[in-house]
Each structure stands twice: as structure tokens, then as C-alpha cells.
Design a protein around this motif. Structure first.
Motif, PDB file in Angstrom:
ATOM      1  N   VAL A  12       0.919  -1.215   0.062  1.00 21.73           N
ATOM      2  CA  VAL A  12      -0.062  -0.011   0.059  1.00 21.73           C
ATOM      3  C   VAL A  12       0.868   1.334  -0.213  1.00 21.73           C
ATOM      4  O   VAL A  12       1.759   1.469   0.890  1.00 21.73           O
ATOM      5  CB  VAL A  12      -1.093  -0.033   1.360  1.00 21.73           C
ATOM      6  CG1 VAL A  12      -1.843   1.370   1.189  1.00 21.73           C
ATOM      7  CG2 VAL A  12      -1.944  -1.152   1.171  1.00 21.73           C
ATOM      8  N   GLU A  16      -1.939   6.283  -1.461  1.00 23.77           N
ATOM      9  CA  GLU A  16      -3.524   5.378  -1.588  1.00 23.77           C
ATOM     10  C   GLU A  16      -4.412   5.644  -0.448  1.00 23.77           C
ATOM     11  O   GLU A  16      -5.418   4.905  -0.213  1.00 23.77           O
ATOM     12  CB  GLU A  16      -3.235   3.897  -2.008  1.00 23.77           C
ATOM     13  CG  GLU A  16      -2.538   3.916  -3.222  1.00 23.77           C
ATOM     14  CD  GLU A  16      -1.929   2.385  -3.618  1.00 23.77           C
ATOM     15  OE1 GLU A  16      -2.383   1.801  -4.841  1.00 23.77           O
ATOM     16  OE2 GLU A  16      -1.427   1.905  -2.753  1.00 23.77           O
ATOM     17  N   THR A  17      -3.669   6.307   0.917  1.00 16.38           N
ATOM     18  CA  THR A  17      -4.600   6.200   2.037  1.00 16.38           C
ATOM     19  C   THR A  17      -5.016   7.697   2.254  1.00 16.38           C
ATOM     20  O   THR A  17      -4.511   8.873   1.442  1.00 16.38           O
ATOM     21  CB  THR A  17      -3.072   6.082   3.112  1.00 16.38           C
ATOM     22  OG1 THR A  17      -2.166   7.143   3.141  1.00 16.38           O
ATOM     23  CG2 THR A  17      -2.782   4.649   2.773  1.00 16.38           C
ATOM     24  N   ALA A  23      -6.206   2.973   3.588  1.00 13.62           N
ATOM     25  CA  ALA A  23      -6.454   2.815   2.228  1.00 13.62           C
ATOM     26  C   ALA A  23      -7.840   3.492   2.050  1.00 13.62           C
ATOM     27  O   ALA A  23      -8.882   3.024   2.432  1.00 13.62           O
ATOM     28  CB  ALA A  23      -5.915   1.446   1.902  1.00 13.62           C
ATOM     29  N   HIS A  24      -7.954   4.378   0.967  1.00 10.07           N
ATOM     30  CA  HIS A  24      -8.948   4.804   0.331  1.00 10.07           C
ATOM     31  C   HIS A  24      -9.746   3.773  -0.365  1.00 10.07           C
ATOM     32  O   HIS A  24      -9.175   2.881  -0.923  1.00 10.07           O
ATOM     33  CB  HIS A  24      -8.749   6.040  -0.765  1.00 10.07           C
ATOM     34  CG  HIS A  24      -9.673   6.958  -1.036  1.00 10.07           C
ATOM     35  ND1 HIS A  24     -10.628   6.572  -2.411  1.00 10.07           N
ATOM     36  CD2 HIS A  24     -10.394   7.820  -0.392  1.00 10.07           C
ATOM     37  CE1 HIS A  24     -11.459   7.450  -2.358  1.00 10.07           C
ATOM     38  NE2 HIS A  24     -11.476   8.251  -1.381  1.00 10.07           N
ATOM     39  N   SER A  27      -8.929   2.535  -3.935  1.00 12.62           N
ATOM     40  CA  SER A  27      -7.398   2.119  -4.342  1.00 12.62           C
ATOM     41  C   SER A  27      -7.726   0.711  -4.532  1.00 12.62           C
ATOM     42  O   SER A  27      -7.162  -0.120  -5.315  1.00 12.62           O
ATOM     43  CB  SER A  27      -6.853   2.278  -3.218  1.00 12.62           C
ATOM     44  OG  SER A  27      -6.317   3.471  -2.936  1.00 12.62           O
ATOM     45  N   TRP A  31      -6.157  -1.922  -7.338  1.00 12.40           N
ATOM     46  CA  TRP A  31      -5.522  -2.956  -7.116  1.00 12.40           C
ATOM     47  C   TRP A  31      -5.928  -4.281  -7.906  1.00 12.40           C
ATOM     48  O   TRP A  31      -5.278  -4.995  -8.326  1.00 12.40           O
ATOM     49  CB  TRP A  31      -5.364  -3.453  -5.406  1.00 12.40           C
ATOM     50  CG  TRP A  31      -4.765  -2.356  -4.726  1.00 12.40           C
ATOM     51  CD1 TRP A  31      -3.692  -1.638  -5.028  1.00 12.40           C
ATOM     52  CD2 TRP A  31      -4.979  -1.914  -3.444  1.00 12.40           C
ATOM     53  NE1 TRP A  31      -3.452  -0.665  -4.174  1.00 12.40           N
ATOM     54  CE2 TRP A  31      -4.089  -1.008  -3.086  1.00 12.40           C
ATOM     55  CE3 TRP A  31      -5.840  -2.326  -2.302  1.00 12.40           C
ATOM     56  CZ2 TRP A  31      -4.365  -0.502  -1.876  1.00 12.40           C
ATOM     57  CZ3 TRP A  31      -6.053  -1.984  -1.136  1.00 12.40           C
ATOM     58  CH2 TRP A  31      -5.126  -0.736  -0.788  1.00 12.40           C
TER      59      TRP A  31
END
Length: 138
Positions: A12, A16-17, A23-24, A27, A31
Motif C-alpha cells: 500500500v 493510496e491512503t 487505504a481509500h 484504491s 489493485w
């Protein structure tokens, strides 16, 4: 993961956070795409070759179920499999795990389209055969 034969690993990234370091939600779809493209890399030339042949695989629907939050620098394994092949359409299923625990699962549906016209077109036979081979492997 039972029923899955392909996976790819990732970490991560900070970007992306959110402000809380979690993590949002968007995201997870990124992935899924990372795993999908890595899966298609098992086809000679990968997704790039499909593009060069004038085929695009548009995403027509997606779903994510969030089971547990993940944070910056967590190491994840994203499992992917193709569960449905029908003419121009196909579906990927996903599981995301951290240290053996499932943190999310979901799916994306796709349609092969002619890159010039964006009209549906059958999946190339060689790609279909390669997917069937991957999914049948032990």
C-alpha cells in the motif's frame, strides 16, 4: 486462496491512503486492475498485444466488499481468476489478503470491443484458450 490460481503482491502506497492512514476505497479497484493486467501478462504479449490487435477490454461493472481496513505499507496479495467467459464478455473475481486474512473481495465485468468502433467483438480465440488453460491449471 481456494479456487484461485493466480496472485500478485503489492504494498500500500502512502498516496493510496486518507488522512487517517487507511487505504481509500477507490484504491481497491486500482489493485484489482493491477492483478488483472498481471493476469493478462500470462497471455503472449499481455494486454499490450490486445491493444495492438485493436481490441480493448472495457470495464462495464465493478463491485468491492470491504472486510477490513488496510494501511500504508501493508503488504497485500491480490488473487484473481476469470469466472465467466461468454462471447465478448468476461468477469474477473478477486480476493485481497493481508497475512492470510481476507481484507476485501469483489469482481469486475468486462467486454471486448473493437478499439476503433467501440462495438462489442468476440474475445480472441488465443486469449480465450490461454485463460481456460490458466484456470484449469493446478
Amino acid at each position: 486462496m481456494e479456487g484461485f490460481r493466480f496472485s500478485t503482491d503489492l504494498r500500500v502506497r502512502y498516496s493510496e491512503t486518507d488522512a487517517q492512514g487507511v487505504a481509500h476505497n477507490a484504491s481497491y479497484l486500482v489493485w484489482f486492475e493491477i492483478a488483472r493486467i498481471a493476469y493478462l501478462d500470462q497471455y503472449p504479449g499481455g494486454y499490450r498485444r490486445l491493444i495492438e490487435e485493436g481490441i480493448e477490454a472495457t470495464t462495464v461493472e465493478s463491485h468491492v466488499r470491504y472486510r477490513a481496513g488496510v494501511r500504508f505499507d501493508d503488504r497485500l496479495r491480490v488473487w484473481a481468476r476469470v469466472s465467466d467467459l461468454r462471447g465478448a464478455r468476461f468477469r474477473f473475481d478477486y480476493m485481497i489478503e493481508r497475512d492470510g486474512d481476507i481484507v476485501a473481495d469483489g469482481w469486475t465485468s468486462h467486454a471486448c470491443v473493437d478499439a476503433a468502433t467501440l462495438r462489442p467483438t468476440r474475445m480472441p480465440g488465443a486469449l480465450r484458450a490461454r485463460i481456460e488453460e490458466i484456470e484449469a491449471s493446478v
